[in-house]
Design a protein around this motif. Structure first.
Motif, short mmCIF file in Angstrom:
data_model
loop_
_atom_site.label_atom_id
_atom_site.label_comp_id
_atom_site.label_asym_id
_atom_site.label_seq_id
_atom_site.Cartn_x
_atom_site.Cartn_y
_atom_site.Cartn_z
N MET A 29 7.68 -5.79 -15.88
CA MET A 29 6.69 -5.14 -16.74
C MET A 29 5.25 -5.48 -16.32
N PHE A 30 5.10 -6.50 -15.52
CA PHE A 30 3.75 -6.84 -15.05
C PHE A 30 3.21 -5.68 -14.22
N ASP A 31 1.98 -5.29 -14.50
CA ASP A 31 1.40 -4.20 -13.73
C ASP A 31 -0.04 -4.48 -13.29
N TYR A 32 -0.48 -5.70 -13.53
CA TYR A 32 -1.84 -6.07 -13.13
C TYR A 32 -1.81 -7.52 -12.71
N PHE A 33 -2.41 -7.77 -11.54
CA PHE A 33 -2.31 -9.10 -10.96
C PHE A 33 -3.69 -9.58 -10.53
N LEU A 34 -3.92 -10.85 -10.74
CA LEU A 34 -5.25 -11.40 -10.46
C LEU A 34 -5.12 -12.72 -9.70
N TRP A 35 -6.14 -13.02 -8.93
CA TRP A 35 -6.25 -14.32 -8.31
C TRP A 35 -7.52 -15.00 -8.82
N SER A 51 -3.92 -3.58 -9.23
CA SER A 51 -3.02 -2.96 -10.19
C SER A 51 -1.78 -2.46 -9.46
N SER A 52 -0.74 -2.19 -10.23
CA SER A 52 0.54 -1.86 -9.61
C SER A 52 0.55 -0.49 -8.95
N ILE A 53 -0.50 0.30 -9.16
CA ILE A 53 -0.55 1.61 -8.50
C ILE A 53 -1.05 1.49 -7.06
N LYS A 54 -1.49 0.29 -6.69
CA LYS A 54 -1.96 0.07 -5.33
C LYS A 54 -1.08 -0.97 -4.64
N ARG A 61 -13.98 -11.05 2.50
CA ARG A 61 -13.00 -11.84 3.26
C ARG A 61 -11.65 -11.93 2.55
N PHE A 62 -11.56 -11.42 1.34
CA PHE A 62 -10.36 -11.56 0.53
C PHE A 62 -9.61 -10.24 0.41
N THR A 63 -8.31 -10.30 0.69
CA THR A 63 -7.44 -9.13 0.54
C THR A 63 -6.19 -9.54 -0.21
N VAL A 64 -5.84 -8.75 -1.20
CA VAL A 64 -4.59 -9.01 -1.92
C VAL A 64 -3.62 -7.88 -1.60
N PHE A 65 -2.39 -8.26 -1.30
CA PHE A 65 -1.32 -7.33 -1.00
C PHE A 65 -0.26 -7.44 -2.09
N LEU A 66 0.25 -6.29 -2.51
CA LEU A 66 1.28 -6.26 -3.54
C LEU A 66 2.51 -5.54 -3.01
N ASN A 67 3.65 -6.18 -3.10
CA ASN A 67 4.94 -5.58 -2.74
C ASN A 67 5.78 -5.53 -4.01
N LYS A 68 5.74 -4.37 -4.68
CA LYS A 68 6.40 -4.27 -5.99
C LYS A 68 7.91 -4.41 -5.89
N PHE A 89 -5.04 -19.82 -8.28
CA PHE A 89 -4.03 -19.44 -9.25
C PHE A 89 -3.77 -17.94 -9.16
N CYS A 90 -2.52 -17.60 -9.18
CA CYS A 90 -2.08 -16.23 -9.31
C CYS A 90 -1.79 -15.99 -10.79
N ALA A 91 -2.16 -14.82 -11.32
CA ALA A 91 -1.91 -14.51 -12.72
C ALA A 91 -1.46 -13.06 -12.84
N ALA A 92 -0.73 -12.77 -13.90
CA ALA A 92 -0.22 -11.42 -14.11
C ALA A 92 -0.27 -11.05 -15.58
N SER A 93 -0.38 -9.76 -15.84
CA SER A 93 -0.31 -9.28 -17.21
C SER A 93 0.39 -7.93 -17.23
N SER A 94 0.86 -7.56 -18.44
CA SER A 94 1.60 -6.30 -18.55
C SER A 94 0.75 -5.19 -19.13
N GLN A 95 -0.37 -5.51 -19.74
CA GLN A 95 -1.28 -4.48 -20.23
C GLN A 95 -2.59 -5.14 -20.62
N ALA A 96 -3.61 -4.33 -20.68
CA ALA A 96 -4.92 -4.85 -21.06
C ALA A 96 -4.85 -5.43 -22.47
#
Lengths: 112, 117
Positions: A29-35, A51-54, A61-68, A89-96
Motif C-alpha cells: 500500500m505504500f505509494d510514496y517514498f522519501l529519503w 511517488s509510485s507512479i515513477k 547528485r542524488f537519484t532515487v530509483f524505485l522497483n515496485k 533514512f528511508c521512509a514510506a507512506s501510503s497516503q498524504a
C-alpha cells in the motif's frame, strides 16, 4: 515486523565514487517514498522523494530509483563528497497526511 | 520549508519525573507529528497532533504516558511522564507541508535528546 528495512547499517565510500543506499519495503500500500539525511545532534533533513507512479527521480547528485515489483528503492549519490557522511533514512507512506514509516538507517562514511 | 525549533535540545532527568518538550514552528501548519528514536532504532511515530482535536496515538503509546497539547497552529508540547531509563531517546516533532500536487512533505525539528537516570 519492520515494514521498511535498510539491511546495511553502514557503508564506506571514497570521495568521488558512487554511494548506493538500499531500502526494501513489505507493504504494497505504500505509494510514496522519501529519503532523509541526519547529522548528529540534528533532526532528519528531507533529501529526495519518489511517488509510485515513477521509477526514477533525480535532483542534482542524488537519484532515487524505485522497483515496485521488487518492493525496493535505492538512493544513488554521485559523486560522493565527505560532507555526505551522515545517517540516511528511508521512509514510506501510503497516503498524504499519514505517518511516515522509517527504516533503521544506514550510516554513510565518505573518505577523502 | 517551515523552520522548526524544539526546547530543550537535551536534558538529563531522574526516573519518576516528567519532562515537557516544546515544538515551535514559524508558520501555521495543520498537522504536527511527534516521533521517538531510541538508540540504534528507527524513528517511531508516537502521535499525530492536529489543532482543535485530541491527539491520535499509535499502538504502544498512550495519552497518560505521553500527553500532548496543540493550543494553536504553530505550537505543540509533548510530555514524557513518570520517566524510566527506557524513555531515554531522541524526541522529534515534525510538520507536514504541501510541496507536491499529490503529496505532502514532512520536515523535522532538531530533536530533544533525553537521558533518564
Amino acid at each position: 515486523d519492520q515494514q521498511v528495512k535498510q539491511n546495511s547499517p553502514s557503508l564506506s565510500v571514497q570521495e568521488g565514487r558512487i554511494s548506493i543506499l538500499n531500502c526494501d519495503y513489505t507493504n504494497s500500500m505504500f505509494d510514496y517514498f522519501l529519503w532523509y539525511k541526519k547529522y548528529p545532534a540534528e533532526g532528519p533533513t528531507f533529501l529526495i522523494s519518489i511517488s509510485s507512479i515513477k521509477d526514477k527521480n533525480e535532483d542534482g547528485r542524488f537519484t532515487v530509483f524505485l522497483n515496485k515489483s521488487a518492493k525496493h528503492l535505492s538512493l544513488h549519490i554521485v559523486p560522493s563528497q565527505p560532507g555526505d557522511s551522515a545517517v540516511y533514512f528511508c521512509a514510506a507512506s501510503s497516503q498524504a497526511g499519514t505517518a511516515l514509516i522509517f527504516g533503521k538507517g544506514t550510516t554513510l562514511s565518505v573518505s577523502s | 520549508s517551515a523552520v522548526i525549533s524544539q526546547k530543550p535540545s537535551r536534558d538529563i532527568c531522574q526516573r519518576g519525573t516528567s519532562l515537557t518538550i516544546q515544538c515551535q514552528v514559524d508558520s501555521q501548519v495543520t498537522m504536527m507529528f511527534w516521533y521517538r528514536q531510541q538508540p540504534g532504532q528507527s524513528l517511531t511515530l508516537i502521535a499525530t497532533a492536529n489543532q482543535g482535536s485530541e491527539a491520535t496515538y499509535e499502538s504502544g503509546f498512550v495519552i497518560d504516558k505521553f500527553p500532548i497539547s496543540r493550543p494553536n497552529l504553530t505550537f505543540s508540547t509533548l510530555t514524557v511522564s513518570n520517566m524510566s531509563p527506557e524513555d531515554s531517546s531522541i524526541y522529534l516533532c515534525s510538520v507536514e507541508e504541501t510541496t507536491d500536487l499529490f503529496y505532502n512533505e514532512q520536515f523535522f525539528g532538531p530533536g530533544t535528546r533525553l537521558t533518564v537516570l
